[in-house]
Enzyme design. Structure first.
Site, PDB file in Angstrom:
ATOM      1  N   THR A 174     -51.607 -70.561 -83.112  1.00  0.00           N
ATOM      2  CA  THR A 174     -50.109 -70.895 -83.432  1.00  0.00           C
ATOM      3  C   THR A 174     -50.021 -71.937 -84.717  1.00  0.00           C
ATOM      4  OG1 THR A 174     -50.082 -71.276 -81.268  1.00  0.00           O
ATOM      5  CG2 THR A 174     -48.314 -72.249 -82.541  1.00  0.00           C
TER       6      THR A 174
ATOM      7  N   GLY B 120     -55.855 -76.883 -79.448  1.00  0.00           N
ATOM      8  CA  GLY B 120     -56.704 -77.714 -78.454  1.00  0.00           C
ATOM      9  C   GLY B 120     -58.225 -77.664 -78.657  1.00  0.00           C
TER      10      GLY B 120
ATOM     11  N   GLU C  52     -48.375 -69.252 -73.637  1.00  0.00           N
ATOM     12  CA  GLU C  52     -48.584 -67.806 -73.615  1.00  0.00           C
ATOM     13  C   GLU C  52     -47.359 -66.873 -73.190  1.00  0.00           C
ATOM     14  OE1 GLU C  52     -51.989 -66.519 -71.598  1.00  0.00           O
ATOM     15  OE2 GLU C  52     -52.841 -68.336 -73.036  1.00  0.00           O
TER      16      GLU C  52
END
Lengths: 698, 698
Positions: free
Chosen positions: B150, B189, B441
């Site tokens: 992303t 993350g 997702e």
């Protein structure tokens, strides 16, 4: 590194959205705020708090609970000045604004002035009130009050509270006592660390006889040293979902003595001999509740507008997916489904806003009428009926407006995709802060049932031929029940639709109730058993009520560009809600299947129409960047730049890694021998073979 | 102070609810978990983490973001042992459990093993995979991976990512570069403080020509010193709505060089000379997505069950309002409206749970079929059709199941009244942690539209006479469209209802699409314009699909007490959802108005029936007190005692008041002279007069 920006930039895009709006934003904003004066005051308040260091908002996502609480107290001093120097009207507007900027402080302040002072004003005798004002209740110079009603095991059922206040005739005192854990005062805002006194709700007991729940002003802390008074045990309730700036606490009283004069005695009096004088009439408390609910309707609209300002501006500048050969990706607000996600919510927030304005006027008129009322007034019953009806409707409005707002905030969050999950988008805090509105001041479901109960009653009265109050007057006209759409889907047709369906769902609830009564159930049991139908009746009546108030407000406006747009917005609200509740409109035959398809088409078209003015429309909400406190909703469209710099500012890199040596290094430097053949365990050998075979096949 | 408890105590009440359950809780639990083995393993995992200090949960509400993150890393060591020593099946069950106990850690772990390792497994050549395994990807001894897909300005549109990977022929390297702010890798993350390497998604550019988005393993930090590699700039994304145990970060690359061999080349290869070889076929990635979505369906059920366990147990022990002369107040679960609030949600969570179990089996069967498949297989097209259909259905399931769960969590919170707002109820964290499931997702709305697109396609295929895959086979039978209820409201009648209505809403979407095409719109535009109808089609199909899978699972069970209850639950689920979506059932004439009234009556009755077994039913969810982490849902019913002691333990009083001297004392000790006549300003003089006059009138 230079960061070349794609063209048009997000700022240019938003400027284009603002070019040549088909209405005057200022005039629209005045209409939404009720008057130019209100808007100007709001702008003044926004400028003031934007400059006041205690009202800094950009850093609140990273403050601890303790830091938030301390900051809450910092705001008190400036507010005490305003509360004692501004007119009530001006100060109410100020607090309305504070309520959406800083719900924690609004609540803490409201505990002292709305709840504690409110309890004194409604429950104290004139002498008692003077006494407490002399002690410093207004300026907080001597008394900082809190409101100790709720207990660990009792919320909604105030009459069931278990704290006791036993009269001791020998000393002319009451003994306040917490008999068991469940009777611990709980959730008491301000108790944990900032209040000196509490309005304690407790069961009055004299000579072993219970006289119901009364209010006792009880000192909690020494005002010089701030140590707890003897017998008072206070603890901190700790972290909450939101509004962590309030120091909610619990209180346990162990035989704490207060002078008899500290019981508020405007209504019930206890004499020196322990004789209880009950008031001649049960108090008319409708009025007080009505004021609180009106402000929650307005707050629902304002909080929803805050979330929508962010979501709509972001949707205008966010681009995703290029269509056809177009190199420039599409603004997500141009996707029909995204319009469907946001435009009806914009319409709803505006509808609730106008409802709040009209409620406020009704509330003020009613208060005046009540004050001027003589027992001999020929209109007495009409006024009381109207008051009762508005009171019941306001219960439904509180429930469905706060639900609508909470839902709007989360839908706005989701409409911003991943970024809505960042604390700095401000949606998480907006949601967490607002969520309590659905359970406090009456749980929404319970309030809906109260509204439903009143509708069932109104139905019965209409059957008996009684002329009903304006809010439910449609029940007087039996032709409403079988009305049909004229297929125009005009504002009047929509109003007819809501009246028809509300009529039918109320009828259903009332008939269920009567049937249960006839089958031998008690009134209470019959009411419980028809609660699902009562709930539906309240929901449909409330939506129809909001629509009607909004429609009336718009139709009263002069015929101009602003009212033209607002009529479109009203139509969108009414038709979208018909879509949402379409089952009832089909069931009771107001619309047939084809007409319902037309409703869907119309909602699509209206969403597209409102999207065309979406940016000027949210601009008319008149919320400053400071209040919105979300880089995603920046007025100038500098979304990514603002977001990035806020994230950077809030998260400076630590000079030293806090746990690399302790936790990460040992993992990285572990020897392979520590592990049993990981390849086999993971099935990775097979995996590799499979990949190899796949390759051979290519 | 002694705290006498009212009788019966909350503990006694819960024990009474558990006396003589009409079914075997253990057997019910096995049915819900798919097998006894799964249940036993779950119990083992629960016991393990309840004893492991890093998995302590009771204190997490008061940990700071930094403390949460450090604790996340503490859990890695024990998990690395299990991931490398347990079978995949066992480990998957372990992670399923971790997912509901500790969503932050589950995510951080999933970044390393699901996403980073998953990217290698699906994108690396065998040699590349061996290379990275040798470097320590499995044991984290050398490589701790993260997944850099992303970007700040690109989420859903992966093909539109703007990070570039330019081939430098002279050095045989790729140059990874972030061209502008919007291309900053965002939300990554593990990037903020724990990853050494990233799978970076970037546009492959060779000699100025773009070849689409590929994956490049890029080192972020030195594994000895943990300092950033040259050209890598990493920042911390900071606070999020939930899952604060994950160190999400942003990454900007400034001309960072990686060897050519670090591009994952299983599919597309780049040779030493910069020649690009594209794979012969676009990769079949359905399978991988399907696994993730299946696990999100299961997680939705489990997370909803966790919230419901708390809400239902609390509703059984919470008493409010005494009816008639009964001194003992009523359990709130005995109010019909409270049953209405919770029982349908219990049914839904169970329905989604069984759906998840069946999806898992379907997914495994399909994976096996795909692996065994030969190009010459006569069933090839059938298998692929089934795969495509399940893939599309799983998109809808992911969306509507995660929405249903998020909604359940907040409804459970509200059903606990004020206490649901306490952090220690655990609802706030459950909500905040789960909320991201609706946007990551694949944003739920976008996924629903994908499901809707596929349904429109299936409709077209059915029209052409094609035999459809099982999930949409009802579209092959045109009599479905005009089916009518036999008024039995049996499971089969309910199934017919869903098929009929799904048929009609899909038909509506498809016909709108065709009409738009015929009016000259492009396929893309026509799809966008019918998106509201596509969305509705996906919603109705998905609910009907969940109902069907649940019903099939229950009907396959032996005829016993457990299946009897589950049939009641299935009926409640199916009929309640019909009520929720009643407009479509009326519109398409499957039910008439009287039958819809009967549905409402039935739902009332079924709610009351399920309430009778509510406590044993939530006991069968088999969630330990440690996992639930909410005193309001304590197994033994010691709700108030547990809540009180947790609040006390979490909030020790500070030795010294943090801001009394600075902020409160000056307020309390302010002199009255500081203020301008507060009485007048507040209108209190008038107020007092008014009260006095009122008194005179009494």
């Amino acid at each position: 590194m230079a960061f070349p920006r794609p063209k048009p930039t997000t700022m240019e895009t938003l400027a284009m959205e603002r070019a040549n709006p088909p209405f005057n934003i200022r005039k629209m904003s005045i209409a939404m705020h009720g008057s130019e004066k209100s808007l100007i005051l709001k702008e003044k308040f926004m400028a003031e708090i934007a400059r006041h260091p205690a009202f800094k908002l950009s850093d609140i996502h990273d403050l601890s609970k303790d830091e938030l609480r301390e900051r809450t107290m910092e705001k008190f001093a400036s507010m005490v000045y305003f509360v004692t120097n501004e007119s009530i009207e001006t100060f109410q507007l100020r607090m309305q604004l504070i309520g959406i900027a800083d719900p924690s402080f609004w609540t803490r302040f409201g505990v002292a002035y709305g709840l504690f002072l409110g309890a004194l004003r409604s429950g104290a005798t004139p002498n008692q009130l003077s006494y407490w004002i002399d002690r410093g209740v207004l300026g907080l110079n001597g008394v900082i009050g809190c409101f100790a009603m709720t207990e660990l095991a009792h919320g909604s059922n105030v009459a069931g509270l278990e704290t006791t206040a036993t009269f001791d005739r020998s000393s002319d005192e009451f003994i306040i006592h917490t008999p068991h854990l469940g009777a611990t005062k709980w959730w008491i805002g301000g108790a944990a660390s900032t209040a000196t006194h509490a309005a304690v709700f407790a069961q009055l007991i004299i000579d072993g006889k219970r006289h119901g729940v009364k209010t006792f002003v009880t000192q909690l802390r020494d005002t010089k040293t701030f140590t707890l008074m003897p017998g008072v045990n206070i603890g901190d309730i700790g972290k909450k979902m939101g509004r962590d700036g309030i120091d909610n606490g619990y209180i346990q009283f162990t035989y704490v003595r207060v002078p008899r004069a500290h019981m508020l005695m405007k209504h019930t009096q206890v004499s020196r001999d322990g004789v209880v004088t009950e008031p001649p009439l049960a108090q008319l408390t409708y009025g007080a509740l009505l004021g609180g609910r009106t402000s929650m309707v307005t707050d629902s609209s304002n909080s929803a507008k805050k979330a929508l300002t962010v979501a709509v501006r972001y949707a205008a500048v966010r681009r995703q997916f290029a269509t056809g050969k177009n190199q420039l990706e599409t603004q997500i607000l141009d996707y029909p489904i995204h319009q469907r996600r946001l435009m009806p919510l914009v319409a709803q927030a505006i509808a609730i806003g106008f409802t709040g304005l009209r409620l406020q006027v009704m509330y003020e008129d009613m208060t005046q009428a009540l004050e001027a009322m003589e027992p001999s007034d020929p209109n007495l019953n009409d006024i009381l009926d109207k008051l009762k009806e508005t009171h019941a409707t306001s219960a439904g409005l509180k429930a469905f407006c706060t639900w609508a707002c909470l839902d709007t905030i989360d839908k706005c969050r989701q409409s911003c995709g991943g970024h809505g999950y960042s604390a700095y988008s401000n949606f998480p805090l907006m949601y967490a802060d607002f969520a309590v509105q659905c359970t406090w001041e009456g749980d929404n479901t319970i309030l809906s049932l109260q509204a439903g109960r009143s509708l069932v009653g109104a139905w019965g009265a209409a059957l008996k031929g009684k002329k009903l109050a304006p809010g439910v007057a449609y029940l007087n006209d039996s032709s409403t029940r079988t009305a049909k759409s004229d297929s125009s889907l005009s504002l009047d047709d929509i109003q007819k639709a809501w009246n028809c369906v509300a009529f039918n769902v109320i009828k259903k609830a009332a008939e269920e109730y009567v049937k249960l009564l006839k089958s031998g159930k008690s009134k209470d049991e019959a009411m419980e058993r028809c609660s699902q139908s009562r709930f539906i009746a309240a929901k449909i009546h409330t939506i129809g009520y909001i629509f009607r108030l909004f429609k009336e407000a718009v139709q009263e406006m002069p015929d101009n560009e602003e009212s033209k747009i607002l009529k479109t917005v009203a139509k969108l609200y009414g038709l979208w809600q018909i879509e949402e509740q379409q089952g009832y409109f089909l069931k009771y035959g107001f619309y047939n299947a084809e007409q319902i398809d037309k409703v869907q088409e119309q909602v699509d078209a209206l969403c597209a129409e409102v999207r065309g003015v979406a940016i000027p429309l949210v601009d008319s909400f008149a919320l400053s960047d400071h209040i919105i406190n979300s880089p995603l909703g920046k007025w100038d469209g500098s979304v990514y730049e603002s977001y990035f710099s806020q994230v950077q500012a809030a998260n400076p890199l630590p000079k030293e890694h806090p746990y690399f040596t302790r936790l990460i290094k040992p993992l990285l430097e572990r020897q392979n021998e520590d592990m049993e053949d990981p390849g086999t365990a993971m099935g990775l050998e097979d995996e590799l073979k499979e990949i190899e075979e796949e390759r051979k096949g290519e």
